[in-house]
Design a protein around this motif. Structure first.
Motif, PDB file in Angstrom:
ATOM      1  N   ASP A   1       1.027  -1.303  -0.335  1.00  0.00           N
ATOM      2  CA  ASP A   1      -0.333  -0.002  -0.057  1.00  0.00           C
ATOM      3  C   ASP A   1       1.223   1.348   0.161  1.00  0.00           C
ATOM      4  O   ASP A   1       1.937   1.314   0.568  1.00  0.00           O
ATOM      5  N   GLY A   2       0.401   2.158  -1.439  1.00  0.00           N
ATOM      6  CA  GLY A   2       1.206   3.412  -1.276  1.00  0.00           C
ATOM      7  C   GLY A   2       2.456   3.962  -1.488  1.00  0.00           C
ATOM      8  O   GLY A   2       3.495   3.667  -1.768  1.00  0.00           O
ATOM      9  N   GLY A   3       3.552   1.814  -2.012  1.00  0.00           N
ATOM     10  CA  GLY A   3       4.443   1.849  -2.152  1.00  0.00           C
ATOM     11  C   GLY A   3       5.647   1.648  -3.812  1.00  0.00           C
ATOM     12  O   GLY A   3       4.338   1.567  -4.448  1.00  0.00           O
ATOM     13  N   TRP A   4       6.613   2.465  -3.828  1.00  0.00           N
ATOM     14  CA  TRP A   4       6.976   2.585  -5.343  1.00  0.00           C
ATOM     15  C   TRP A   4       7.287   1.321  -5.743  1.00  0.00           C
ATOM     16  O   TRP A   4       8.100   0.549  -5.350  1.00  0.00           O
ATOM     17  N   ARG A   5       6.820   0.480  -6.662  1.00  0.00           N
ATOM     18  CA  ARG A   5       7.616  -0.185  -7.878  1.00  0.00           C
ATOM     19  C   ARG A   5       8.452   0.345  -8.722  1.00  0.00           C
ATOM     20  O   ARG A   5       6.783   1.118  -9.794  1.00  0.00           O
ATOM     21  N   VAL A   6       9.537  -0.235  -9.161  1.00  0.00           N
ATOM     22  CA  VAL A   6      10.125   0.821 -10.347  1.00  0.00           C
ATOM     23  C   VAL A   6      10.380  -0.756 -11.773  1.00  0.00           C
ATOM     24  O   VAL A   6      10.601  -1.792 -10.790  1.00  0.00           O
ATOM     25  N   VAL A   7      10.616  -1.029 -12.724  1.00  0.00           N
ATOM     26  CA  VAL A   7      10.112  -1.519 -13.723  1.00  0.00           C
ATOM     27  C   VAL A   7      11.598  -1.369 -14.837  1.00  0.00           C
ATOM     28  O   VAL A   7      11.304  -0.240 -15.696  1.00  0.00           O
ATOM     29  N   THR A   8      12.298  -2.305 -14.478  1.00  0.00           N
ATOM     30  CA  THR A   8      13.142  -1.969 -15.880  1.00  0.00           C
ATOM     31  C   THR A   8      13.039  -2.238 -17.317  1.00  0.00           C
ATOM     32  O   THR A   8      11.786  -2.469 -17.523  1.00  0.00           O
ATOM     33  N   ARG A   9      14.022  -2.019 -17.823  1.00  0.00           N
ATOM     34  CA  ARG A   9      13.051  -1.592 -19.200  1.00  0.00           C
ATOM     35  C   ARG A   9      13.788  -3.042 -20.263  1.00  0.00           C
ATOM     36  O   ARG A   9      12.631  -3.584 -21.043  1.00  0.00           O
ATOM     37  N   SER A  10      14.213  -4.434 -19.250  1.00  0.00           N
ATOM     38  CA  SER A  10      13.079  -5.633 -19.553  1.00  0.00           C
ATOM     39  C   SER A  10      12.578  -6.267 -18.432  1.00  0.00           C
ATOM     40  O   SER A  10      11.760  -6.873 -19.055  1.00  0.00           O
ATOM     41  N   GLY A  11      11.704  -5.904 -18.158  1.00  0.00           N
ATOM     42  CA  GLY A  11      10.747  -5.515 -17.241  1.00  0.00           C
ATOM     43  C   GLY A  11      10.209  -6.172 -16.157  1.00  0.00           C
ATOM     44  O   GLY A  11       9.692  -6.745 -15.307  1.00  0.00           O
ATOM     45  N   LYS A  12      11.918  -6.339 -15.650  1.00  0.00           N
ATOM     46  CA  LYS A  12      11.506  -6.772 -14.259  1.00  0.00           C
ATOM     47  C   LYS A  12      11.351  -5.921 -12.846  1.00  0.00           C
ATOM     48  O   LYS A  12      11.430  -4.488 -14.012  1.00  0.00           O
ATOM     49  N   ALA A  13      10.402  -6.075 -11.386  1.00  0.00           N
ATOM     50  CA  ALA A  13       9.931  -5.283 -11.192  1.00  0.00           C
ATOM     51  C   ALA A  13      10.622  -5.440  -9.963  1.00  0.00           C
ATOM     52  O   ALA A  13      10.495  -6.378  -9.260  1.00  0.00           O
ATOM     53  N   TYR A  14      10.533  -4.152  -8.766  1.00  0.00           N
ATOM     54  CA  TYR A  14      11.285  -4.186  -7.867  1.00  0.00           C
ATOM     55  C   TYR A  14      10.238  -3.387  -7.448  1.00  0.00           C
ATOM     56  O   TYR A  14      10.103  -2.174  -7.876  1.00  0.00           O
ATOM     57  N   TYR A  15      10.244  -3.774  -5.665  1.00  0.00           N
ATOM     58  CA  TYR A  15       9.733  -1.922  -5.078  1.00  0.00           C
ATOM     59  C   TYR A  15      10.533  -1.157  -4.085  1.00  0.00           C
ATOM     60  O   TYR A  15      12.006  -1.934  -3.585  1.00  0.00           O
ATOM     61  N   VAL A  16      11.172  -0.132  -3.984  1.00  0.00           N
ATOM     62  CA  VAL A  16      11.429   0.632  -3.277  1.00  0.00           C
ATOM     63  C   VAL A  16      11.728   0.429  -1.918  1.00  0.00           C
ATOM     64  O   VAL A  16      10.635   1.554  -1.750  1.00  0.00           O
ATOM     65  N   ARG A  17      12.177  -0.081  -1.652  1.00  0.00           N
ATOM     66  CA  ARG A  17      11.524  -0.162   0.373  1.00  0.00           C
ATOM     67  C   ARG A  17      12.150   0.479   1.019  1.00  0.00           C
ATOM     68  O   ARG A  17      11.704   1.014   2.229  1.00  0.00           O
ATOM     69  N   GLU A  18      13.419   2.017   0.592  1.00  0.00           N
ATOM     70  CA  GLU A  18      13.886   2.637   1.557  1.00  0.00           C
ATOM     71  C   GLU A  18      12.978   3.976   0.711  1.00  0.00           C
ATOM     72  O   GLU A  18      12.888   4.673   2.085  1.00  0.00           O
ATOM     73  N   ALA A  19      11.983   3.830   0.332  1.00  0.00           N
ATOM     74  CA  ALA A  19      11.435   5.095   0.028  1.00  0.00           C
ATOM     75  C   ALA A  19      10.143   4.793   0.759  1.00  0.00           C
ATOM     76  O   ALA A  19       9.071   4.119   0.944  1.00  0.00           O
ATOM     77  N   LEU A  20       9.859   6.603   1.284  1.00  0.00           N
ATOM     78  CA  LEU A  20       8.900   6.279   2.567  1.00  0.00           C
ATOM     79  C   LEU A  20       6.919   6.488   1.284  1.00  0.00           C
ATOM     80  O   LEU A  20       6.186   6.811   0.752  1.00  0.00           O
ATOM     81  N   PRO A  21       6.431   5.147   2.289  1.00  0.00           N
ATOM     82  CA  PRO A  21       5.390   5.048   0.811  1.00  0.00           C
ATOM     83  C   PRO A  21       4.246   5.870   1.282  1.00  0.00           C
ATOM     84  O   PRO A  21       4.109   7.281   2.713  1.00  0.00           O
ATOM     85  N   SER A  22       3.108   5.905   0.924  1.00  0.00           N
ATOM     86  CA  SER A  22       2.048   7.365   0.609  1.00  0.00           C
ATOM     87  C   SER A  22       1.036   6.747   0.962  1.00  0.00           C
ATOM     88  O   SER A  22       0.007   7.797   1.255  1.00  0.00           O
ATOM     89  N   LEU A  23       0.951   5.447   2.073  1.00  0.00           N
ATOM     90  CA  LEU A  23       0.078   5.010   2.951  1.00  0.00           C
ATOM     91  C   LEU A  23       0.235   4.415   3.932  1.00  0.00           C
ATOM     92  O   LEU A  23       1.293   4.012   3.798  1.00  0.00           O
ATOM     93  N   ALA A  24       0.531   4.685   5.376  1.00  0.00           N
ATOM     94  CA  ALA A  24       0.654   4.005   6.843  1.00  0.00           C
ATOM     95  C   ALA A  24       0.050   2.914   6.357  1.00  0.00           C
ATOM     96  O   ALA A  24      -1.083   2.903   5.744  1.00  0.00           O
ATOM     97  N   PRO A  25       0.551   2.299   7.349  1.00  0.00           N
ATOM     98  CA  PRO A  25      -0.058   0.478   7.028  1.00  0.00           C
ATOM     99  C   PRO A  25      -1.012   0.949   8.236  1.00  0.00           C
ATOM    100  O   PRO A  25      -0.765   1.248   8.845  1.00  0.00           O
ATOM    101  N   GLY A  26      -1.942  -0.309   7.280  1.00  0.00           N
ATOM    102  CA  GLY A  26      -3.418   0.056   8.130  1.00  0.00           C
ATOM    103  C   GLY A  26      -4.347   0.895   7.381  1.00  0.00           C
ATOM    104  O   GLY A  26      -5.409   1.382   7.847  1.00  0.00           O
ATOM    105  N   ARG A  27      -3.503   1.735   6.248  1.00  0.00           N
ATOM    106  CA  ARG A  27      -4.545   2.034   5.780  1.00  0.00           C
ATOM    107  C   ARG A  27      -4.206   3.571   6.508  1.00  0.00           C
ATOM    108  O   ARG A  27      -5.974   4.168   7.096  1.00  0.00           O
ATOM    109  N   THR A  28      -3.871   4.391   7.876  1.00  0.00           N
ATOM    110  CA  THR A  28      -4.821   4.786   9.112  1.00  0.00           C
ATOM    111  C   THR A  28      -3.491   5.879   8.369  1.00  0.00           C
ATOM    112  O   THR A  28      -3.765   7.467   9.362  1.00  0.00           O
ATOM    113  N   GLY A  29      -3.231   6.716   8.044  1.00  0.00           N
ATOM    114  CA  GLY A  29      -2.935   7.353   6.909  1.00  0.00           C
ATOM    115  C   GLY A  29      -2.127   7.624   5.732  1.00  0.00           C
ATOM    116  O   GLY A  29      -1.717   7.184   4.493  1.00  0.00           O
ATOM    117  N   LEU A  30      -2.824   9.307   5.063  1.00  0.00           N
ATOM    118  CA  LEU A  30      -2.531   9.777   4.056  1.00  0.00           C
ATOM    119  C   LEU A  30      -1.342  10.221   3.701  1.00  0.00           C
ATOM    120  O   LEU A  30      -1.019  11.745   4.730  1.00  0.00           O
TER     121      LEU A  30
END
Length: 398
Positions: free
Chosen positions: A100-129
Motif C-alpha cells: 500500500d502506497g509503495g513505489w514499484r520500479v520496472v526495468t527496461r527488460s521488465g523486471k519489477a522491484y519495490y523501493v523499500r527505502e522510499a516512504l510509502p504514501s499510505l501508512a500500514p493499516g491504511r491509517t494515514g495519507l
C-alpha cells in the motif's frame, strides 16, 4: 482550511468529470491530495466533492524486512518507469505482492522491484495519507525519492548501488498533498516543490556540493540547466504561467526571475533540449464539455510567445486525455494518454459514492513530432492514474 478549499477549487476546475475508471481516479486523487500529511493531530477530516473521509494519523512504522521483491543493492539495469501501488482497487486486482502506497520500479527488460527505502504514501493499516514523490533520471540509471529512514531525499545509482543523501532534513509534513520531484540527468541536483505551500519552501538541492537553495512553492520544476544555475518552472492553476530563475548559486543570491502569464490554459512538457522552449497542449475542457483539448504548441519560456502550432495525428481513436512528458530528441516529445469515456458534470449524480482506490488502467505513450504533429506508439503502462506513474526525465505540468 483556506488552502484546502483552494486546492479543491483548482482540481475541480482543471479535472473533467469522466466515467467509471476516470471518475474513480478523479475522486481518489482529489481526496488523497487534499489530506494534510502527519500533522500533530489524531484525526484529519477531508471533504472532497461532497464525500467525507476521516483519516487517523499514526507514527511511522518500522521498515519491513527485505524480500525478494525489493530493489537489489546494486546491479540494476536502467528503468522504463515506476508506479505507485494501492492495494484495494474498486475494480480489478492489485499487483501481486502489492504494498500500500509503495513505489514499484520496472526495468527496461521488465523486471519489477519495490523501493523499500522510499516512504510509502499510505501508512500500514491504511491509517494515514501523504504524498511521497519519486523521480527517474532521463537515462533511467538513477532514482530520487524520500527516504523513510533519513527523513529527507536520497539519490540512488541503480548500477553501483551508491546512495547520496540530501544535506538537510525535510519534515514529512513538507511533502504536502501534491508534490513534484525532478532529478537532473547526472543525479547531482534534486528539485522539490509541492502544494499546499504553507510557510515552508520548495527546494533545489545540490547533492554533490551539499548546499540547498530555496524555491517558490506551487510551481512544478520542469527543467534545469546542466550546471544547475537556471531552473524552469510551470504553473497550471489558477492560470497557466512559466517562470525562469537564473543565477541560483550561491544559495544566498536572490536570483534573476522572469515570469509570464499565458492567455490560455496550457498543460506543459518538460523543458526542451534547446533550454528555452516548452511544448504545450491547450486545455479546452469545461464541466459540460470535458476532455476537450487543442493542438500542440511550442512556447518561448521567457516571453510566452508561440513559436509553432500543429494538430496531433496518429493517436488511438479512443484517446481522451493527453499529458506531455520527456523529450526524446529535439523534434520528438513523449505524450502519455488515457482512454476513458468522459461524462459532463450534469451526467454525474451528486450522490455518486466516492472511491478511494481507483482501478488499474492501461495508459499508452507516443512519440510526437513537434514539427509535423505525427505520433508513433512507444509503450503501454499500467497504473491507477497519471499521478501514480513516473517516467524518466523531468515531470510535466500537469
Amino acid at each position: 482550511m483556506t488552502w484546502l478549499r483552494d486546492v479543491l477549487v483548482d482540481l475541480a476546475d482543471d479535472t473533467p468529470q469522466v466515467d467509471l475508471a476516470e471518475r474513480t481516479i478523479a475522486r481518489r486523487d482529489r481526496r488523497r491530495r487534499t489530506t494534510i500529511s502527519l500533522l500533530a493531530a489524531a484525526m484529519v477530516v477531508v471533504t472532497a466533492l461532497g464525500a467525507t473521509l476521516a483519516v487517523r494519523l499514526t507514527p511511522h512504522a518500522p521498515e519491513p524486512a527485505t524480500s525478494k521483491d525489493d530493489l537489489p543493492a546494486s546491479g540494476v539495469e536502467p528503468l522504463s518507469h515506476a508506479y505507485k501501488t494501492f492495494c484495494e482497487p474498486a475494480v480489478g486486482k492489485a499487483p501481486k505482492g502489492c504494498r500500500d502506497g509503495g513505489w514499484r520500479v520496472v526495468t527496461r527488460s521488465g523486471k519489477a522491484y519495490y523501493v523499500r527505502e522510499a516512504l510509502p504514501s499510505l501508512a500500514p493499516g491504511r491509517t494515514g495519507l501523504r504524498n511521497s514523490p519519486l523521480a527517474i533520471s532521463r537515462d533511467g540509471s538513477k532514482i530520487a525519492y524520500y527516504s523513510r529512514k533519513e527523513r529527507t531525499f536520497q539519490v540512488r545509482d541503480l548500477a553501483s548501488g551508491a546512495k547520496t543523501t540530501a544535506p538537510v532534513e525535510v519534515p514529512v509534513k513538507w511533502l504536502g498533498s501534491i508534490s513534484w520531484l525532478m532529478l537532473s540527468d547526472d543525479g547531482r541536483f534534486v528539485a522539490f516543490s509541492k502544494v499546499p505551500d504553507f510557510k515552508d519552501p520548495a527546494l533545489l538541492i545540490d547533492m554533490r556540493d551539499r548546499v540547498v537553495r530555496r524555491l517558490p512553492n506551487r510551481w512544478v520544476p520542469i527543467g534545469l540547466s546542466p550546471d544547475g544555475a537556471t531552473i524552469t518552472l510551470g504553473e497550471y492553476s489558477p492560470s497557466s504561467q512559466l517562470r525562469t530563475i537564473s543565477n541560483l548559486w550561491p544559495a544566498t543570491s536572490p536570483g534573476n526571475s522572469t515570469s509570464v502569464i499565458l492567455p490560455r490554459r496550457y498543460d506543459f512538457s518538460p523543458l526542451a533540449p534547446d533550454g528555452k522552449t516548452v511544448a504545450a497542449i491547450e486545455n479546452l475542457s469545461t464541466g459540460e464539455k470535458p476532455c476537450r483539448r487543442g493542438g500542440l504548441v511550442l512556447l518561448d519560456t521567457l516571453t510566452g510567445k508561440k513559436r509553432k502550432s500543429t494538430a496531433i495525428s496518429g493517436l488511438a481513436s479512443d484517446v481522451s486525455q493527453v499529458y506531455l512528458r520527456t523529450w526524446l530528441s529535439e523534434d520528438e516529445v513523449t505524450v502519455l494518454t488515457t482512454s476513458v469515456r468522459c461524462r459532463s458534470a450534469s451526467e454525474v449524480p451528486d450522490d455518486e459514492p466516492a472511491v478511494i482506490d481507483a482501478p488499474y488502467l492501461t495508459m499508452n505513450t507516443y512519440a510526437v513530432n513537434v514539427r509535423s504533429g505525427k505520433a508513433r506508439w512507444l509503450a503501454a503502462y499500467t497504473a491507477q492514474s497519471v499521478f501514480e506513474l513516473a517516467l524518466p526525465g523531468p515531470p510535466g505540468a500537469m
